[in-house]
Write a protein that holds these residues in place. Structure first.
Motif, PDB file in Angstrom:
ATOM      1  N   VAL A 103      -5.124   4.331  -3.281  1.00  0.00           N
ATOM      2  CA  VAL A 103      -3.690   4.427  -3.568  1.00  0.00           C
ATOM      3  C   VAL A 103      -3.383   3.976  -4.996  1.00  0.00           C
ATOM      4  O   VAL A 103      -2.480   4.513  -5.647  1.00  0.00           O
ATOM      5  CB  VAL A 103      -2.842   3.630  -2.551  1.00  0.00           C
ATOM      6  N   ALA A 159       2.642   9.885  -4.916  1.00  0.00           N
ATOM      7  CA  ALA A 159       3.092  11.127  -4.288  1.00  0.00           C
ATOM      8  C   ALA A 159       4.430  11.618  -4.820  1.00  0.00           C
ATOM      9  O   ALA A 159       4.939  12.643  -4.377  1.00  0.00           O
ATOM     10  CB  ALA A 159       3.191  10.926  -2.771  1.00  0.00           C
ATOM     11  N   THR A 210      -3.925   6.836  -7.574  1.00  0.00           N
ATOM     12  CA  THR A 210      -2.890   7.863  -7.693  1.00  0.00           C
ATOM     13  C   THR A 210      -1.612   7.340  -8.306  1.00  0.00           C
ATOM     14  O   THR A 210      -0.762   8.132  -8.729  1.00  0.00           O
ATOM     15  CB  THR A 210      -2.565   8.467  -6.313  1.00  0.00           C
ATOM     16  N   ALA A 211      -1.452   6.014  -8.368  1.00  0.00           N
ATOM     17  CA  ALA A 211      -0.174   5.424  -8.784  1.00  0.00           C
ATOM     18  C   ALA A 211      -0.067   5.188 -10.280  1.00  0.00           C
ATOM     19  O   ALA A 211       0.968   4.727 -10.748  1.00  0.00           O
ATOM     20  CB  ALA A 211       0.059   4.112  -8.040  1.00  0.00           C
ATOM     21  N   ARG A 233       1.225   4.278  -2.666  1.00  0.00           N
ATOM     22  CA  ARG A 233       1.001   5.664  -2.231  1.00  0.00           C
ATOM     23  C   ARG A 233       2.206   6.533  -2.568  1.00  0.00           C
ATOM     24  O   ARG A 233       2.062   7.668  -3.044  1.00  0.00           O
ATOM     25  CB  ARG A 233       0.729   5.712  -0.730  1.00  0.00           C
ATOM     26  N   ALA A 281       0.830  -1.207   0.000  1.00  0.00           N
ATOM     27  CA  ALA A 281       0.000   0.000   0.000  1.00  0.00           C
ATOM     28  C   ALA A 281       0.863   1.255   0.000  1.00  0.00           C
ATOM     29  O   ALA A 281       0.583   2.228  -0.720  1.00  0.00           O
ATOM     30  CB  ALA A 281      -0.932  -0.006   1.210  1.00  0.00           C
ATOM     31  N   GLU A 282       1.939   1.234   0.800  1.00  0.00           N
ATOM     32  CA  GLU A 282       2.812   2.408   0.871  1.00  0.00           C
ATOM     33  C   GLU A 282       3.618   2.588  -0.403  1.00  0.00           C
ATOM     34  O   GLU A 282       3.889   3.720  -0.825  1.00  0.00           O
ATOM     35  CB  GLU A 282       3.734   2.308   2.082  1.00  0.00           C
ATOM     36  N   THR A 315     -10.830  10.423  -3.983  1.00  0.00           N
ATOM     37  CA  THR A 315      -9.862  10.600  -5.066  1.00  0.00           C
ATOM     38  C   THR A 315     -10.275  11.783  -5.922  1.00  0.00           C
ATOM     39  O   THR A 315     -11.307  11.735  -6.601  1.00  0.00           O
ATOM     40  CB  THR A 315      -9.771   9.348  -5.948  1.00  0.00           C
TER      41      THR A 315
END
Length: 238
Positions: free
Chosen positions: A178, A113, A181-182, A109, A105-106, A206
């Motif tokens: 997530v 970002a 956004t990726a 994310r 998940a990170e 989102t």
């Protein structure tokens, strides 16, 4: 400008190429973009790298891409519900990169970002950390994890407006935000699509800036991986 398109297949046919990396939202069969996954299968694209929490089950969800022989590599945290996937992995036909769920998940994310990498304690001293840079912070060892940036991201939302703003419902709000956004390009399917300005800005998860294409989700029955029930208790009348 409206991002609503009339046909998922036509949208993906223009976007997909062999060898691409796809990030797909959902968890097993919960909150998955089922219509978009079927459109990927129907496109015939091959040699895909698929990033998702897991690969669904045999014959459903992302499992249909495994059956069609379209997947070369999987980046996931769990694959236990898909027998064909396990068979292909053990036979060396499928490359699998296992990633702890929170780390996955990170990584997604971070990709959204613009963060190229980060350090985490999860996986230190295990196979997960093999070949990855290690660093010490405050006397503890951490492993470096690279962000994930997909060529195309596929997500499922409950409600959207034609500007591409998305709201998720219940457990569909697991990996979908997530994943959305990726992606260099993000395609969303939504059950309810409203005109611009109809959504409360405080409820949008989102923002539409992350979404390039939007399609209407079909009214299909939502599958459950393992249905567990108990006998109904009949209360005696007074």
């Amino acid at each position: 400008m409206s991002k609503l398109k009339s046909n998922a297949g036509a949208v993906l046919q223009e976007l997909l190429q062999d060898g691409m990396t796809l990030a797909v939202g959902g968890f097993g069969l919960s909150g998955i973009p089922a219509d978009l996954i079927e459109a990927v299968r129907d496109s015939g694209v091959r040699e895909l790298t698929v990033v998702s929490n897991n690969m669904g089950v045999d014959g459903k969800g992302l499992g249909i891409l495994i059956e069609a022989g379209q997947v070369r590599k999987v980046i996931a945290s769990y694959v236990g519900e898909n027998k064909l996937f396990a068979e292909q992995y053990l036979a060396g036909k499928l490359d699998v990169e296992f990633t702890p769920q929170g780390t996955l998940a990170e990584r997604l994310r971070a990709g959204g970002a613009g963060i190229p990498a980060f350090y985490t304690k999860t996986g230190v001293g295990t196979l997960v950390a093999e070949g990855k840079p290690l660093a010490e912070f405050d006397g503890e060892t951490f492993v470096q994890e690279r962000a994930i940036r997909a060529d195309v991201a596929l997500v499922h939302a409950h409600t959207a407006d034609t500007d591409g703003n998305l709201i998720y419902r219940y457990t569909a709000r697991n990996f979908n935000p997530v994943v959305a956004t990726a992606g260099a390009v993000t395609v969303a399917e939504a059950e309810v699509i409203l005109p611009p300005g109809a959504l409360d800005p405080n409820h949008i998860v989102t923002p539409g800036v992350y979404v390039q294409h939007l399609v209407q989700a079909s009214g299909r029955v939502k599958d459950i991986e393992q249905r567990t029930v108990r006998p109904r208790t009949v209360l005696a009348s007074a």
